[in-house]
Design an enzyme around this catalytic site. Sequence first.
Site, mmCIF file in Angstrom:
data_model
loop_
_atom_site.group_PDB
_atom_site.id
_atom_site.type_symbol
_atom_site.label_atom_id
_atom_site.label_comp_id
_atom_site.label_asym_id
_atom_site.label_seq_id
_atom_site.Cartn_x
_atom_site.Cartn_y
_atom_site.Cartn_z
ATOM 1 N N ASP A 98 0.826 -1.210 0.000
ATOM 2 C CA ASP A 98 0.000 0.000 0.000
ATOM 3 C C ASP A 98 0.859 1.258 0.000
ATOM 4 O O ASP A 98 1.971 1.242 -0.548
ATOM 5 C CB ASP A 98 -0.964 -0.051 1.202
ATOM 6 C CG ASP A 98 -2.294 0.620 0.899
ATOM 7 O OD1 ASP A 98 -2.296 1.819 0.588
ATOM 8 O OD2 ASP A 98 -3.335 -0.064 0.984
ATOM 9 N N HIS A 101 -3.954 6.179 2.885
ATOM 10 C CA HIS A 101 -4.572 4.924 2.425
ATOM 11 C C HIS A 101 -3.969 3.711 3.135
ATOM 12 O O HIS A 101 -4.689 2.869 3.691
ATOM 13 C CB HIS A 101 -4.369 4.838 0.906
ATOM 14 C CG HIS A 101 -5.163 3.796 0.199
ATOM 15 N ND1 HIS A 101 -4.626 2.570 -0.125
ATOM 16 C CD2 HIS A 101 -6.435 3.784 -0.253
ATOM 17 C CE1 HIS A 101 -5.551 1.854 -0.769
ATOM 18 N NE2 HIS A 101 -6.655 2.575 -0.858
ATOM 19 N N SER A 144 -11.173 -0.744 -1.286
ATOM 20 C CA SER A 144 -9.899 -0.689 -0.570
ATOM 21 C C SER A 144 -10.100 -0.902 0.920
ATOM 22 O O SER A 144 -9.202 -1.399 1.601
ATOM 23 C CB SER A 144 -9.241 0.686 -0.748
ATOM 24 O OG SER A 144 -8.622 0.788 -1.993
#
Length: 772
Positions: free
Chosen positions: A156, A228, A548
């Site tokens: 990620d 994220h 996600s």
Amino acid sequence: MEGHFGVLPFIFLLAPWFLLTLHATATSSSESSTYIIHMDKSLMPRAFATHLNWYESIIHSIKPTVSDSFQPSNSEQSLSQKLVYSYNDAMHGFSAVLSLDELESLKNSPGFVAAYQDKTATVDTTHTFEFLSLNPSYGLWPVSNFGEDVIVGVIDSGVWPESDSFKDEGMSKNIPSKWKGTCEVGQEFNASMCNYKLIGARYFNKGIIAANPSVKISINSARDTEGHGTHTSTTVGGNFVNGASYFGYAKGVARGIAPRARLAMYKVLWAEGRQASDVLAGMDQAIADGVDVISISMGFDDVPLYEDPVAIASFAAMEKGVVVSSSAGNSGPELATLHNGIPWLLTVAAGTIDRTFGSLTLGNGQTIVGWTLFPANAIVQDFPLVYNKNVSACDSVERLSEFATTGIIICDPSKSVTSQIDSVTEASVVGAILFSDDPKLIETGDVACPSIVISPRNAATVINYARTNKAPTASIKFQQTFVGIKPAPAAAYYTSRGPSPSYPGVLKPDIMAPGSRVVAAFVPTKSAARIGTNVMLSSDYNILSGTSMACPHASGVVALLKAAHPQWTPAAIRSALITTANPLDNTLNPIQDNGSSASEFASPLAMGAGQIDPNKALDPGLIYDATPQDYVNLLCALEYTPKQILAITRSNSYNCSTSSSDLNYPSFIAFYSNKTRTMVQKFVRTVTNVGVGDGTATYKVKVTHPKGSVVTVSPETLAFKKKNEKQSYSVTIKYGGGINKDDNSYGDIVWVEDNGKQRVRSPIVVASSGIV
Ligand SMILES: *[C@@H]1O[C@H](CO)[C@@H](O)[C@H](O)[C@H]1NC(C)=O
Ligand SMILES: *[C@@H]1O[C@H](CO)[C@@H](O)[C@H](O)[C@H]1NC(C)=O
Ligand SMILES: *[C@@H]1O[C@H](CO)[C@@H](O)[C@H](O)[C@H]1NC(C)=O
Ligand SMILES: *[C@@H]1O[C@H](CO)[C@@H](O)[C@H](O)[C@H]1NC(C)=O
Ligand SMILES: *[C@@H]1O[C@H](CO)[C@@H](O)[C@H](O)[C@H]1NC(C)=O
């Protein structure tokens, strides 16, 4: 502009990334770009001590191109400039910056398998554990010891290591001895930032630099600047944090799904780009480091399996027993939009949660639960209600401004709510009531002024009260959290749908997990909310939406299952998740699809087998297992060339003597010809009895036929005498028309245990060949 507001739907937040085009633009023969080169390691000459020496020598031997000869350069220098990465675990080969001429020359090297241009990835949470019925006193949590000692590698955008969710309080000090990872030092990141929770952190950006040598990497380390990676990794395995909340919303003890799992971050997503070569390098390293689970919330659109870095690396992972859990993508609700539809990994769709925030109370005492995430405890108490023609269109900032301090403005439900939200914000009103049922807004929207969004079903109640009272008033309550909202879950409107463009013959996605409005840790340097048009707010926890966010929920459950059943293969774990998934919502009706017009049911093309059910997955009764050779048989049936297969398998020890497209998968998808509108397709499946107890078990089949089809199962009874016994059965799906042209129809096969609690369910999709 919206890209700066963290709370906005993650999918909107990422909009600029989506717009980046693939780097696969046509190149003239002298122009260079990055290529990923697959090599056949079995052909490496003995003279080379390592695969790296071999690859370097190959690059050395490439004839200089015409354009290079105008700028003679030191060959050592050009070598180090050319080689981007060498790979050894996820695939055999390397990535290098080459001109087309150099590429052509390289193709003549012995051992060359395949080459393709580097490409760009598409990126796709604390109440969700309760919504998934995880409980400290029974089921998967205590049995797995909360995922103790399972190592999850997250591919990620990095981590914010100071986040409380990465503290290692309560973690055992004995990191499993197989762990070979490290805490890589970099900008604003030193080795003491890892601990017994965050056991590894590495970063990969050579691919980005090769694609754009003048790029300036803002934070050159595993530190997350996007938020994220911090969000997804803490959703998988964040530690217990008391009093976490998003500006007072969703307040409680934050924790990951596997709160005792160890985390390792492989940063491959950068503010500066996302290259396949970096993703491969991250996955390659994760496999070499010894992770048990890989969680990857991104994918590559429109690529065949043999050029998809996630497919390639996850094949190597699967061979080593590492389970790869991935996101389906955020391109729904159109069909055939998903990525990561790869037969040997887990593909996760996103669903809604039974939670909302905020309420409206009218002066007559009536309370309506709505939705707001205004990031402050605004006082909007007993304010006059304003409802009049001049202002309630809420489309003129000028007119709204005149009434801004008068009271709570009721915005007309017949106008566009998104532009109304913009106008009331710009006019700085003291309060506003908006009406919308649009899942886009409800699942991923944002309000930046003290306002609340309620269902248009309640519009008449509110407007009538305002009209018929001489002095109507109302109050809006912020920082309120309501759970148990029905119906939930629903398939999120944005979740990408099957069939899988890269291989439609296996039903994808596999399962659904919570993805909308998920709370998890965030980076303090990026805005998580906004007040008005100009005040950006930071928060250690953020609410984000997308597949996600769904993927790491499934990755967490996989980690728990790995801890509970260390001997299970990746296929067995996926099978347990699919056959026990719940197709019903909390009203016990079929799960709805928020992506299609209201009240339509979510099909397996939207949610796979249904909502992930961790406690049931612990004890699935029967499993559909698969070996690496089974997947190779499938690749053979796809009529890939031997080199294309070798790019995925890396090994010549596999062959195509048992080619078959009938993979032992726990679900069924069959395509009828859109010309003849008929089909007969036969499948054979083998189930392994993993039931608890003495191992004797009898299962009888129960079939729900898809509309227009007849499904025959033989035999209809499976009697097991002992544990781990395998039995096979066949399924014939006969479609003879009868549904609308190009429609799809759905059913299922359920093996129900006699006098037992097991129900082993496989969804069936009968689809038109026209949809892929
Ligand atoms: C790592 O960085 C932290 C924060 O800047 C600092 O307190 C610590 O002493 C550093 N550790 C090492 C080994 O440099
Ligand atoms: C509405 O606007 C008109 C024209 O601008 C004005 O004459 C009228 O007084 C306004 N009514 C209210 C209730 O403000
Ligand atoms: C979308 O999901 C929410 C939450 O589950 C639900 O309340 C709403 O009715 C759904 N909307 C549609 C259009 O199905
Ligand atoms: C193909 O693989 C199988 C299993 O590894 C092996 O038994 C068989 O001999 C192989 N066939 C050929 C033609 O290499
Ligand atoms: C079948 O589907 C394909 C692909 O969408 C389409 O090109 C073709 O026209 C369709 N044929 C019929 C008979 O509908």
